[in-house]
Design a protein around this motif. Structure first.
Motif, PDB file in Angstrom:
ATOM      1  N   SER A  19      -1.234  26.522  -3.672  1.00 19.62           N
ATOM      2  CA  SER A  19      -2.586  27.004  -3.414  1.00 19.62           C
ATOM      3  C   SER A  19      -2.574  28.320  -2.644  1.00 19.62           C
ATOM      4  O   SER A  19      -3.335  29.238  -2.965  1.00 19.62           O
ATOM      5  CB  SER A  19      -3.413  25.951  -2.674  1.00 19.62           C
ATOM      6  OG  SER A  19      -2.842  25.667  -1.419  1.00 19.62           O
ATOM      7  N   SER A  27      -6.207  34.353  -7.411  1.00 15.29           N
ATOM      8  CA  SER A  27      -7.593  33.893  -7.324  1.00 15.29           C
ATOM      9  C   SER A  27      -8.523  34.869  -6.607  1.00 15.29           C
ATOM     10  O   SER A  27      -9.573  35.241  -7.134  1.00 15.29           O
ATOM     11  CB  SER A  27      -7.653  32.529  -6.638  1.00 15.29           C
ATOM     12  OG  SER A  27      -6.774  31.622  -7.238  1.00 15.29           O
ATOM     13  N   PHE A  62     -13.392  29.781 -10.460  1.00 18.59           N
ATOM     14  CA  PHE A  62     -12.726  28.536 -10.857  1.00 18.59           C
ATOM     15  C   PHE A  62     -11.377  28.414 -10.148  1.00 18.59           C
ATOM     16  O   PHE A  62     -11.015  27.341  -9.663  1.00 18.59           O
ATOM     17  CB  PHE A  62     -12.552  28.505 -12.378  1.00 18.59           C
ATOM     18  CG  PHE A  62     -11.852  27.287 -12.879  1.00 18.59           C
ATOM     19  CD1 PHE A  62     -12.518  26.078 -12.982  1.00 18.59           C
ATOM     20  CD2 PHE A  62     -10.515  27.345 -13.246  1.00 18.59           C
ATOM     21  CE1 PHE A  62     -11.866  24.944 -13.436  1.00 18.59           C
ATOM     22  CE2 PHE A  62      -9.862  26.220 -13.700  1.00 18.59           C
ATOM     23  CZ  PHE A  62     -10.539  25.010 -13.800  1.00 18.59           C
ATOM     24  N   ALA A  63     -10.642  29.502 -10.084  1.00 16.59           N
ATOM     25  CA  ALA A  63      -9.330  29.482  -9.431  1.00 16.59           C
ATOM     26  C   ALA A  63      -9.464  29.234  -7.928  1.00 16.59           C
ATOM     27  O   ALA A  63      -8.644  28.508  -7.345  1.00 16.59           O
ATOM     28  CB  ALA A  63      -8.596  30.797  -9.700  1.00 16.59           C
ATOM     29  N   THR A  66     -10.082  25.600  -7.490  1.00 12.66           N
ATOM     30  CA  THR A  66      -8.838  24.881  -7.749  1.00 12.66           C
ATOM     31  C   THR A  66      -7.907  24.970  -6.545  1.00 12.66           C
ATOM     32  O   THR A  66      -7.322  23.967  -6.129  1.00 12.66           O
ATOM     33  CB  THR A  66      -8.156  25.433  -9.019  1.00 12.66           C
ATOM     34  OG1 THR A  66      -9.058  25.291 -10.117  1.00 12.66           O
ATOM     35  CG2 THR A  66      -6.871  24.697  -9.323  1.00 12.66           C
ATOM     36  N   ASP A  67      -7.783  26.157  -5.964  1.00 15.10           N
ATOM     37  CA  ASP A  67      -6.953  26.310  -4.766  1.00 15.10           C
ATOM     38  C   ASP A  67      -7.452  25.406  -3.640  1.00 15.10           C
ATOM     39  O   ASP A  67      -6.665  24.766  -2.946  1.00 15.10           O
ATOM     40  CB  ASP A  67      -6.972  27.766  -4.276  1.00 15.10           C
ATOM     41  CG  ASP A  67      -6.252  28.712  -5.210  1.00 15.10           C
ATOM     42  OD1 ASP A  67      -5.353  28.266  -5.944  1.00 15.10           O
ATOM     43  OD2 ASP A  67      -6.604  29.907  -5.203  1.00 15.10           O
ATOM     44  N   PHE A  70      -6.479  21.877  -4.407  1.00 13.47           N
ATOM     45  CA  PHE A  70      -5.049  21.690  -4.146  1.00 13.47           C
ATOM     46  C   PHE A  70      -4.820  21.440  -2.648  1.00 13.47           C
ATOM     47  O   PHE A  70      -4.108  20.520  -2.271  1.00 13.47           O
ATOM     48  CB  PHE A  70      -4.235  22.925  -4.555  1.00 13.47           C
ATOM     49  CG  PHE A  70      -4.031  23.110  -6.028  1.00 13.47           C
ATOM     50  CD1 PHE A  70      -4.139  22.071  -6.929  1.00 13.47           C
ATOM     51  CD2 PHE A  70      -3.707  24.372  -6.517  1.00 13.47           C
ATOM     52  CE1 PHE A  70      -3.930  22.265  -8.291  1.00 13.47           C
ATOM     53  CE2 PHE A  70      -3.495  24.577  -7.869  1.00 13.47           C
ATOM     54  CZ  PHE A  70      -3.605  23.523  -8.752  1.00 13.47           C
ATOM     55  N   MET A  83      -4.606  16.144  -9.230  1.00 16.67           N
ATOM     56  CA  MET A  83      -4.535  17.606  -9.197  1.00 16.67           C
ATOM     57  C   MET A  83      -3.301  18.115  -9.938  1.00 16.67           C
ATOM     58  O   MET A  83      -3.378  19.123 -10.648  1.00 16.67           O
ATOM     59  CB  MET A  83      -4.550  18.119  -7.751  1.00 16.67           C
ATOM     60  CG  MET A  83      -5.888  17.967  -7.059  1.00 16.67           C
ATOM     61  SD  MET A  83      -7.313  18.613  -7.998  1.00 16.67           S
ATOM     62  CE  MET A  83      -6.886  20.329  -8.211  1.00 16.67           C
ATOM     63  N   PHE A  86      -4.030  17.659 -13.655  1.00 18.18           N
ATOM     64  CA  PHE A  86      -4.974  18.720 -14.040  1.00 18.18           C
ATOM     65  C   PHE A  86      -4.245  20.049 -14.226  1.00 18.18           C
ATOM     66  O   PHE A  86      -4.403  20.725 -15.237  1.00 18.18           O
ATOM     67  CB  PHE A  86      -6.068  18.840 -12.971  1.00 18.18           C
ATOM     68  CG  PHE A  86      -6.812  20.133 -12.994  1.00 18.18           C
ATOM     69  CD1 PHE A  86      -7.829  20.351 -13.912  1.00 18.18           C
ATOM     70  CD2 PHE A  86      -6.493  21.146 -12.104  1.00 18.18           C
ATOM     71  CE1 PHE A  86      -8.507  21.558 -13.936  1.00 18.18           C
ATOM     72  CE2 PHE A  86      -7.167  22.345 -12.128  1.00 18.18           C
ATOM     73  CZ  PHE A  86      -8.179  22.558 -13.045  1.00 18.18           C
ATOM     74  N   PHE A  87      -3.431  20.413 -13.232  1.00 18.39           N
ATOM     75  CA  PHE A  87      -2.763  21.712 -13.278  1.00 18.39           C
ATOM     76  C   PHE A  87      -1.700  21.746 -14.376  1.00 18.39           C
ATOM     77  O   PHE A  87      -1.493  22.788 -15.004  1.00 18.39           O
ATOM     78  CB  PHE A  87      -2.167  22.058 -11.914  1.00 18.39           C
ATOM     79  CG  PHE A  87      -1.766  23.503 -11.795  1.00 18.39           C
ATOM     80  CD1 PHE A  87      -2.662  24.525 -12.067  1.00 18.39           C
ATOM     81  CD2 PHE A  87      -0.485  23.846 -11.422  1.00 18.39           C
ATOM     82  CE1 PHE A  87      -2.300  25.862 -11.965  1.00 18.39           C
ATOM     83  CE2 PHE A  87      -0.100  25.177 -11.320  1.00 18.39           C
ATOM     84  CZ  PHE A  87      -1.012  26.184 -11.594  1.00 18.39           C
ATOM     85  N   PHE A  90      -3.581  22.340 -17.571  1.00 17.28           N
ATOM     86  CA  PHE A  90      -4.023  23.733 -17.579  1.00 17.28           C
ATOM     87  C   PHE A  90      -2.861  24.665 -17.921  1.00 17.28           C
ATOM     88  O   PHE A  90      -2.992  25.561 -18.767  1.00 17.28           O
ATOM     89  CB  PHE A  90      -4.626  24.110 -16.216  1.00 17.28           C
ATOM     90  CG  PHE A  90      -4.986  25.559 -16.099  1.00 17.28           C
ATOM     91  CD1 PHE A  90      -6.116  26.059 -16.723  1.00 17.28           C
ATOM     92  CD2 PHE A  90      -4.190  26.429 -15.373  1.00 17.28           C
ATOM     93  CE1 PHE A  90      -6.450  27.401 -16.629  1.00 17.28           C
ATOM     94  CE2 PHE A  90      -4.509  27.768 -15.266  1.00 17.28           C
ATOM     95  CZ  PHE A  90      -5.646  28.266 -15.896  1.00 17.28           C
TER      96      PHE A  90
END
Length: 132
Positions: A19, A27, A62-63, A66-67, A70, A83, A86-87, A90
């Protein structure tokens, strides 16, 4: 797949590092300065940039979320498997996106080289994935 989860005891450290790294190098820059991000990756900038900036900021938002997720999973221990799953999914799709762009010759070489990074992240995610 005997390697899946071999480093799962370090999953929280991996998520924290992931992250903070993605926040610093991807990000935040994509969210605040999408055209600068594009130039750094050798994209040709069109004359009309409004749509480019909009999509860049959407992806950056979105990033950033996500961070944050995380970090939350790593610091609370809740949702680590989710997570990482998900990652991983992705990252798999990002491999497809980058191969597609390379075959179609619609991306700079930096993006084609990035394919290996996404594939490597798939492997890392699986190594750190908690298994039940």
């Amino acid at each position: 797949m005997d390697f899946v989860g071999v480093w799962s005891h370090l999953a929280t450290h991996y998520l924290i590092g992931l992250s903070l790294t993605t926040l610093a190098v991807f990000s935040a820059l994509l969210f605040f300065k999408p055209l600068l991000w594009a130039r750094l990756f050798w994209w040709k900038i069109p004359v009309d940039t409004d749509l480019t900036v909009y999509f860049g900021r959407c992806l950056g938002a979105f990033a950033l979320v996500t961070d944050t997720m995380f970090l939350h999973a790593a610091l609370t221990g809740v949702g680590i498997f989710t997570m990482l799953l998900f990652f991983t999914l992705f990252c798999l799709l990002m491999v497809v996106v980058h191969i597609w762009g390379a075959i179609a010759r619609i991306q700079p070489i930096t993006e084609t080289l990035e394919t290996g990074m996404w594939a490597g992240l798939v492997v890392l995610n699986l190594l750190f994935m908690p298994v039940t």
